[in-house]
Motif scaffolding. Sequence first.
Motif, PDB file in Angstrom:
ATOM      1  N   TYR A 219     -39.089   4.420  21.021  1.00 10.85           N
ATOM      2  CA  TYR A 219     -37.735   4.878  20.691  1.00 10.85           C
ATOM      3  C   TYR A 219     -37.317   4.528  19.267  1.00 10.85           C
ATOM      4  O   TYR A 219     -36.215   4.857  18.850  1.00 10.85           O
ATOM      5  N   GLN A 220     -38.208   3.852  18.546  1.00 12.98           N
ATOM      6  CA  GLN A 220     -37.906   3.558  17.152  1.00 12.98           C
ATOM      7  C   GLN A 220     -39.149   3.852  16.325  1.00 12.98           C
ATOM      8  O   GLN A 220     -40.133   3.117  16.477  1.00 12.98           O
ATOM      9  N   PRO A 221     -39.199   4.914  15.538  1.00 10.71           N
ATOM     10  CA  PRO A 221     -38.111   5.847  15.220  1.00 10.71           C
ATOM     11  C   PRO A 221     -37.746   6.734  16.419  1.00 10.71           C
ATOM     12  O   PRO A 221     -38.538   6.865  17.352  1.00 10.71           O
ATOM     13  N   ARG A 222     -36.556   7.333  16.369  1.00 14.16           N
ATOM     14  CA  ARG A 222     -36.135   8.192  17.480  1.00 14.16           C
ATOM     15  C   ARG A 222     -37.042   9.412  17.572  1.00 14.16           C
ATOM     16  O   ARG A 222     -37.332   9.888  18.658  1.00 14.16           O
ATOM     17  N   SER A 223     -37.451   9.944  16.419  1.00 15.04           N
ATOM     18  CA  SER A 223     -38.411  11.042  16.417  1.00 15.04           C
ATOM     19  C   SER A 223     -39.738  10.506  15.885  1.00 15.04           C
ATOM     20  O   SER A 223     -39.916  10.313  14.682  1.00 15.04           O
ATOM     21  N   THR A 224     -40.672  10.239  16.767  1.00 17.63           N
ATOM     22  CA  THR A 224     -41.961   9.644  16.383  1.00 17.63           C
ATOM     23  C   THR A 224     -42.843  10.716  15.729  1.00 17.63           C
ATOM     24  O   THR A 224     -42.578  11.919  15.870  1.00 17.63           O
ATOM     25  N   PRO A 225     -43.930  10.299  15.059  1.00 21.53           N
ATOM     26  CA  PRO A 225     -44.860  11.295  14.510  1.00 21.53           C
ATOM     27  C   PRO A 225     -45.351  12.280  15.574  1.00 21.53           C
ATOM     28  O   PRO A 225     -45.483  13.472  15.302  1.00 21.53           O
ATOM     29  N   LEU A 226     -45.590  11.815  16.803  1.00 21.85           N
ATOM     30  CA  LEU A 226     -46.019  12.724  17.872  1.00 21.85           C
ATOM     31  C   LEU A 226     -44.933  13.768  18.170  1.00 21.85           C
ATOM     32  O   LEU A 226     -45.217  14.958  18.300  1.00 21.85           O
ATOM     33  N   THR A 264     -21.860   4.931  28.044  1.00 22.60           N
ATOM     34  CA  THR A 264     -21.555   3.675  27.339  1.00 22.60           C
ATOM     35  C   THR A 264     -22.843   2.945  26.974  1.00 22.60           C
ATOM     36  O   THR A 264     -22.981   2.410  25.869  1.00 22.60           O
ATOM     37  N   MET A 265     -23.777   2.926  27.909  1.00 20.83           N
ATOM     38  CA  MET A 265     -25.048   2.226  27.650  1.00 20.83           C
ATOM     39  C   MET A 265     -25.822   2.938  26.537  1.00 20.83           C
ATOM     40  O   MET A 265     -26.414   2.295  25.668  1.00 20.83           O
ATOM     41  N   THR A 266     -25.799   4.262  26.561  1.00 18.77           N
ATOM     42  CA  THR A 266     -26.487   5.029  25.509  1.00 18.77           C
ATOM     43  C   THR A 266     -25.835   4.760  24.155  1.00 18.77           C
ATOM     44  O   THR A 266     -26.536   4.545  23.149  1.00 18.77           O
ATOM     45  N   ALA A 267     -24.514   4.750  24.128  1.00 22.26           N
ATOM     46  CA  ALA A 267     -23.816   4.502  22.856  1.00 22.26           C
ATOM     47  C   ALA A 267     -24.143   3.110  22.326  1.00 22.26           C
ATOM     48  O   ALA A 267     -24.317   2.918  21.110  1.00 22.26           O
ATOM     49  N   ALA A 268     -24.276   2.147  23.236  1.00 20.72           N
ATOM     50  CA  ALA A 268     -24.618   0.778  22.809  1.00 20.72           C
ATOM     51  C   ALA A 268     -25.999   0.746  22.168  1.00 20.72           C
ATOM     52  O   ALA A 268     -26.214   0.099  21.141  1.00 20.72           O
ATOM     53  N   VAL A 269     -26.944   1.479  22.764  1.00 21.35           N
ATOM     54  CA  VAL A 269     -28.301   1.538  22.203  1.00 21.35           C
ATOM     55  C   VAL A 269     -28.286   2.252  20.852  1.00 21.35           C
ATOM     56  O   VAL A 269     -28.882   1.784  19.874  1.00 21.35           O
ATOM     57  N   LEU A 270     -27.587   3.375  20.796  1.00 22.11           N
ATOM     58  CA  LEU A 270     -27.553   4.138  19.536  1.00 22.11           C
ATOM     59  C   LEU A 270     -26.930   3.312  18.418  1.00 22.11           C
ATOM     60  O   LEU A 270     -27.347   3.393  17.261  1.00 22.11           O
ATOM     61  N   GLY A 271     -25.935   2.494  18.776  1.00 21.04           N
ATOM     62  CA  GLY A 271     -25.293   1.641  17.772  1.00 21.04           C
ATOM     63  C   GLY A 271     -26.225   0.531  17.283  1.00 21.04           C
ATOM     64  O   GLY A 271     -26.080   0.041  16.157  1.00 21.04           O
ATOM     65  N   ALA A 272     -27.187   0.146  18.129  1.00 21.42           N
ATOM     66  CA  ALA A 272     -28.053  -0.976  17.782  1.00 21.42           C
ATOM     67  C   ALA A 272     -29.340  -0.554  17.087  1.00 21.42           C
ATOM     68  O   ALA A 272     -30.019  -1.361  16.481  1.00 21.42           O
ATOM     69  N   ILE A 273     -29.694   0.727  17.220  1.00 23.02           N
ATOM     70  CA  ILE A 273     -30.951   1.213  16.602  1.00 23.02           C
ATOM     71  C   ILE A 273     -30.580   2.130  15.445  1.00 23.02           C
ATOM     72  O   ILE A 273     -29.907   3.141  15.648  1.00 23.02           O
ATOM     73  N   PRO A 274     -31.039   1.806  14.238  1.00 24.50           N
ATOM     74  CA  PRO A 274     -30.665   2.636  13.106  1.00 24.50           C
ATOM     75  C   PRO A 274     -31.229   4.047  13.248  1.00 24.50           C
ATOM     76  O   PRO A 274     -32.325   4.220  13.786  1.00 24.50           O
ATOM     77  N   PRO A 275     -30.480   5.076  12.781  1.00 24.70           N
ATOM     78  CA  PRO A 275     -31.028   6.428  12.803  1.00 24.70           C
ATOM     79  C   PRO A 275     -32.263   6.521  11.915  1.00 24.70           C
ATOM     80  O   PRO A 275     -32.446   5.692  11.016  1.00 24.70           O
ATOM     81  N   ASP A 276     -33.134   7.535  12.160  1.00 22.81           N
ATOM     82  CA  ASP A 276     -34.312   7.725  11.327  1.00 22.81           C
ATOM     83  C   ASP A 276     -33.860   8.043   9.896  1.00 22.81           C
ATOM     84  O   ASP A 276     -32.813   8.627   9.694  1.00 22.81           O
ATOM     85  N   ASP A 277     -34.713   7.698   8.920  1.00 26.03           N
ATOM     86  CA  ASP A 277     -34.378   7.989   7.513  1.00 26.03           C
ATOM     87  C   ASP A 277     -34.302   9.486   7.284  1.00 26.03           C
ATOM     88  O   ASP A 277     -35.027  10.245   7.880  1.00 26.03           O
TER      89      ASP A 277
END
Length: 277
Positions: A219-226, A264-277
């Motif tokens: 899940y990090q990056p959100r969009s993996t090379p695959l 709420t749980m999804t928003a918490a995760v999204l807030g904790a993981i930086p978006p892809d560059d």
Amino acid sequence: MSGVTRLAAVIGDPVRHSMSPTIHNAAFAELGLDWTYLALPVPSGRGGDAVEAMRLFGIDGLSVTMPHKDTVAQAVDARTSAVERLGACNCVFRDGDRLVGDNTDGDGWVRAFELDSGLGLADARVAVIGAGGAARAIVEAVGRAGASEIVVVNRTTASAERAAALAEVARIGTVDDLADVDVVVNATSIGMAGGPDAEGIPLSGSWIGQHHVVADIVYQPRSTPLLQEAARRGARTVGGLGMLVHQAATAFERWTNHTAPIDTMTAAVLGAIPPDD
Ligand code: ATR
């Protein structure tokens, strides 16, 4: 917090990086539950002591991560069928006086995949790349979800065989099997930011077609090379955040008997993981 605040915790080594406190405390707050959730570093070999500590301190929910999943599976009073089959436990809940070990990773992945893709896994042909703890949990749960075929593709044949033994419809396979399935999930750490093969793709991407749904548990990056390669080739993609949220949501429901606040749980995760560059 007060004298009656209930406690849940994650044990592991390392565990300070865990996203679980963020996810569960956000969910407790959203539902106004008087619970709190901590990360507790527990050294290797002490998972059984942690289960005893649950009894002693009246801890009402335990998440279990590396390296304790096997020892805790042995130390609990009862096991779900998933834990019986996998020998690994990621969640302990109370059933009366008994501590029950569950494994919510596989069902968490199934639930997330079906919601994100809109595709049911009943009668689906599924390939799982990898044969570690996460892959095994997925094979077992996808089998229970009614897949018609599961192909396990892994670098090491012996572990692929052990994983394939977890579902009646599963067998080991190779990259040549991937073109003919409906769903392919990467359950290795290939493509994970900061990991040993961050830029990598399991098994190149020449097998990917427009009929595939390609999923990644990374899940990090959100969009993996695959997933990027799959999108380029016209396949639908499902990222790994959903599994993280839904394995936690299932544990939350076991502990509290409340429906987990997924948004709420999804928003918490999204807030904790930086978006892809
Ligand atoms: P987890 O418990 O998180 O699933 P694991 O038990 O260490 O992690 O399993 C990692 C999986 O990814 C294994 O299937 C491993 O393959 P092997 O069984 O051959 O060791 C696979 N894996 C990890 N890195 C890999 C790589 N660079 N190439 C191919 N497979 C890899």
